[in-house]
Design an enzyme around this catalytic site. Structure first.
Site, PDB file in Angstrom:
ATOM      1  N   HIS B  99      36.353 -53.890  31.401  1.00 49.63           N
ATOM      2  CA  HIS B  99      36.575 -53.677  29.970  1.00 49.63           C
ATOM      3  C   HIS B  99      36.650 -55.028  29.266  1.00 49.63           C
ATOM      4  O   HIS B  99      37.357 -55.923  29.713  1.00 49.63           O
ATOM      5  CB  HIS B  99      37.881 -52.924  29.749  1.00 49.63           C
ATOM      6  CG  HIS B  99      38.269 -52.806  28.302  1.00 49.63           C
ATOM      7  ND1 HIS B  99      37.380 -52.429  27.327  1.00 49.63           N
ATOM      8  CD2 HIS B  99      39.437 -53.041  27.663  1.00 49.63           C
ATOM      9  CE1 HIS B  99      37.990 -52.417  26.159  1.00 49.63           C
ATOM     10  NE2 HIS B  99      39.233 -52.795  26.335  1.00 49.63           N
ATOM     11  N   HIS B 101      36.234 -57.017  25.066  1.00 46.53           N
ATOM     12  CA  HIS B 101      35.990 -56.932  23.620  1.00 46.53           C
ATOM     13  C   HIS B 101      34.931 -57.965  23.252  1.00 46.53           C
ATOM     14  O   HIS B 101      35.027 -58.618  22.213  1.00 46.53           O
ATOM     15  CB  HIS B 101      37.282 -57.217  22.837  1.00 46.53           C
ATOM     16  CG  HIS B 101      38.401 -56.273  23.121  1.00 46.53           C
ATOM     17  ND1 HIS B 101      39.714 -56.648  23.084  1.00 46.53           N
ATOM     18  CD2 HIS B 101      38.395 -54.961  23.452  1.00 46.53           C
ATOM     19  CE1 HIS B 101      40.473 -55.599  23.373  1.00 46.53           C
ATOM     20  NE2 HIS B 101      39.695 -54.563  23.604  1.00 46.53           N
ATOM     21  N   ASP B 124      15.266 -52.909  32.036  1.00 43.81           N
ATOM     22  CA  ASP B 124      15.589 -53.210  33.435  1.00 43.81           C
ATOM     23  C   ASP B 124      16.992 -52.733  33.820  1.00 43.81           C
ATOM     24  O   ASP B 124      17.177 -52.011  34.790  1.00 43.81           O
ATOM     25  CB  ASP B 124      15.559 -54.732  33.672  1.00 43.81           C
ATOM     26  CG  ASP B 124      14.157 -55.324  33.725  1.00 43.81           C
ATOM     27  OD1 ASP B 124      13.179 -54.561  33.810  1.00 43.81           O
ATOM     28  OD2 ASP B 124      14.058 -56.567  33.683  1.00 43.81           O
ATOM     29  N   HIS B 164      36.236 -50.501  19.121  1.00 40.87           N
ATOM     30  CA  HIS B 164      37.122 -50.997  20.169  1.00 40.87           C
ATOM     31  C   HIS B 164      36.488 -52.096  21.026  1.00 40.87           C
ATOM     32  O   HIS B 164      36.852 -53.251  20.915  1.00 40.87           O
ATOM     33  CB  HIS B 164      37.572 -49.800  21.021  1.00 40.87           C
ATOM     34  CG  HIS B 164      38.514 -50.162  22.122  1.00 40.87           C
ATOM     35  ND1 HIS B 164      39.157 -49.240  22.901  1.00 40.87           N
ATOM     36  CD2 HIS B 164      38.918 -51.367  22.601  1.00 40.87           C
ATOM     37  CE1 HIS B 164      39.929 -49.860  23.787  1.00 40.87           C
ATOM     38  NE2 HIS B 164      39.795 -51.142  23.630  1.00 40.87           N
ATOM     39  N   TYR B 218      14.307 -55.430  42.587  1.00 33.30           N
ATOM     40  CA  TYR B 218      14.778 -56.733  42.144  1.00 33.30           C
ATOM     41  C   TYR B 218      15.820 -57.322  43.098  1.00 33.30           C
ATOM     42  O   TYR B 218      16.612 -56.629  43.688  1.00 33.30           O
ATOM     43  CB  TYR B 218      15.372 -56.636  40.743  1.00 33.30           C
ATOM     44  CG  TYR B 218      15.853 -57.949  40.236  1.00 33.30           C
ATOM     45  CD1 TYR B 218      14.948 -58.938  39.860  1.00 33.30           C
ATOM     46  CD2 TYR B 218      17.201 -58.221  40.177  1.00 33.30           C
ATOM     47  CE1 TYR B 218      15.388 -60.160  39.410  1.00 33.30           C
ATOM     48  CE2 TYR B 218      17.657 -59.441  39.728  1.00 33.30           C
ATOM     49  CZ  TYR B 218      16.747 -60.413  39.350  1.00 33.30           C
ATOM     50  OH  TYR B 218      17.205 -61.624  38.920  1.00 33.30           O
TER      51      TYR B 218
END
Lengths: 224, 224, 224, 224
Positions: B99, B101, B124, B164, B218
């Site tokens: 998480h 910001h 991709d 958020h 990849y």
């Protein structure tokens, strides 16, 4: 703790906190300063004028009274000392003050525009919009008066002084530095969001709920 | 491997991955966190609340159950733990959650606008647009529910939670961190592209072809 | 110099030049790569696929032929090797190739828009506008063909591949890295200039004059 | 102090000040240079051409006369030497000159637009708007003439040369570097402010008052 050892400790703390300003890209050259109230005394510890960040040490921090007069130290106090002193004199709950010209927050201040509360992080830390203070010349107490008139009774610990920059307050100098870092971060994010459209507002009840939670339960101890 | 030595290894990995967040300019101050599922246990390893990045060590990472209750550690878990826990509980294929910001991704989230797939790098890594999740208050499982409702069955490992910030998922914590870095990078590039015109869309068949190749061939081993 | 000692030297040079990419903020994570032609051989030295910048060493660079087939090295070559190889095969004057997804240049590429020559620095280094190449899928020689079709006979050592990123060429790998750094720098400056108005064009005769001087007299030896 | 020891000291000072350019993100690659007048001599100390910042030492700085002819040093002087020399020859009060292509200031220069005085920091340091100089080709004294024609009798120590970049002057090289750092900082802040609205002008009387104070009382000694 004696006033002497208290001042020694605050000199170290204030010197160390100045390093957060360039580290968080809030200042260039010598612009920007941090101060701390000496609890129980009518004194404050602040950066001297025109000294570069890499030259800041606990020993060259200066001590002034709440009129901004030099009490201890070999250098002249920051030219912003009168503004810091005025805040301590008129807001007894404030233990730390920070001033920067951080880019995005100053850009909002140049338009005289408050930063709207469109991020949960703004609701958490500022409890609503970040307000604009008046245009004021440096040299007397007009900057201090503008800060106090704007922040007294306001949830926000940050004020955007018009055409100038940011002042933040906190229960201590560390909290004021955190507010300065957060202020620039949200000033930047909301600016970028607005560049290509309109951010969605957050309902007032949600702002209130986020603010109440963050002020009470966040971190390992209460944030204020 | 025993649960004990597994947890020890994950504490080290999660602590180390937190360093990628400031290094890639995804966080300021204490905002942002990484977690890892403890495979075979209903447990996760996550950052404690309000601890600064330079103070993160394997030892101060905390362990919680999938309700977010503290199981092991001296500090309170991150205030975002409930959201991480909800994801692990409802998406068994997920081994890591991040998480942040981060500035540009959060700017898109504040407008409630998905990031369109106009770069081969988005095709991709994300297989199409990066979607927006609902506005949700912190404190119960509403953030977790919003993440799961948006990402379940979606190619994208990233969701922009409205007003958020960003949550990303991966088969392990490293993959979730990579998705968070990529999400901010493409959020920034597409934002800048749109500032002075309209990016050219990529045809759906080309998006599908790029996504299929990248997920399969990849790197030195399959990316997922 | 023998092919063996030449390759050893180029492994060191190519590894060292990769450090310029993150240092000049041209790449995140593993995106972006530098290669060098092995003079006198149908070979090139390039970064392996999916390896992070801090893990790059002369020893893990790989050598391929001009079809992109692995000749020397333990890891798979970069997934962009076919494009590099195609350039060396069809442009014998090229000794180095660089590929990045640098933010501002890629933002122009997403709009399919050439960077206009409105700075003396663009006239110096690129001799006119920085052109756009076609959209191309990865996996066959279509990217390589797009680069060669755009840059052959063009003054610019950089091409903006549509919706993708930048390729630059040079007489050696160092010159191609310099072109990649300059390309992003001018992409950013012109973007910012255009955000709030229109840059003033430079007359073609002045562009020609600046380009001729820079290519011939700049630096301690000719730049090309 | 003898001319020899003066030159030795200025070589060290000029070399050291070049480090401020990348540190304050004013330059990429080899673009940008600092020079100092040798007081009492018709000489200046400047960076050699095409040398990278990490390779700059006191010993490779070069000395030229005020026509830009090499007097001392093993490398060719910067290709901008003629412009620096012209300024020293025609503005005897100038002791230091800096040239950069810093991003935001150069973006204003590409539009041929002066930076308006909408921040107290601009009033302090520049005393009004930062003016635009003419378009000029490199190679003769036309850049120098443009700088002198714009800055002579102007409060601002910085000029935005059209489609090119910034030149700043100061009583010594350190003051010119400070002006270059400040110029980019305010160019960026005012640009950002203008992206989503109009900055509020500052009244001329307030500009005059701020400028007078800053030039006379700021810092530990007069700023000029």
């Amino acid at each position: 703790m004696s006033a002497t050892s208290l001042i020694k400790e605050l000199r170290e703390q204030v010197a160390r906190l100045h390093a957060e300003l360039p580290r968080n890209e809030l200042v260039v050259w010598t612009a920007g300063n941090v101060s701390a109230r000496v609890p129980g005394e009518d004194l404050l510890v602040i950066k001297p004028s025109g000294v570069r960040y890499e030259d800041i040490t606990p020993d060259n921090m200066v001590v002034t009274d709440l009129e901004g007069n030099l009490v201890e130290g070999d250098l002249s106090p920051s030219s912003d000392t009168a503004a810091h002193a005025y805040v301590y004199k008129h807001m007894p709950e404030v233990g730390g003050v920070v001033h920067t010209h951080s880019t995005y927050a100053t850009a909002w201040s140049a338009r005289g525009e408050a930063i709207p509360c469109v991020l949960t992080m703004i609701a958490d830390e500022f409890g609503g919009e970040i307000p604009v203070g008046p245009f004021a010349l440096i040299g007397d107490d007009s900057i201090g008066r503008g800060i106090v008139a704007t922040l007294r009774g306001h949830r926000s610990p940050a004020v955007l002084m018009r055409n100038h920059g940011v002042f933040t307050i906190g229960r201590n100098a560390g909290a004021a530095v955190k507010a300065a870092v957060m202020c620039e971060d949200v000033a930047r994010t909301v600016h970028i969001s607005r560049q290509i459209g309109e951010p969605v507002p957050i309902a007032q009840a949600d702002i209130d709920s986020l603010y109440a939670r963050y002020q009470n339960v966040y971190g390992q101890e209460p944030a204020k």
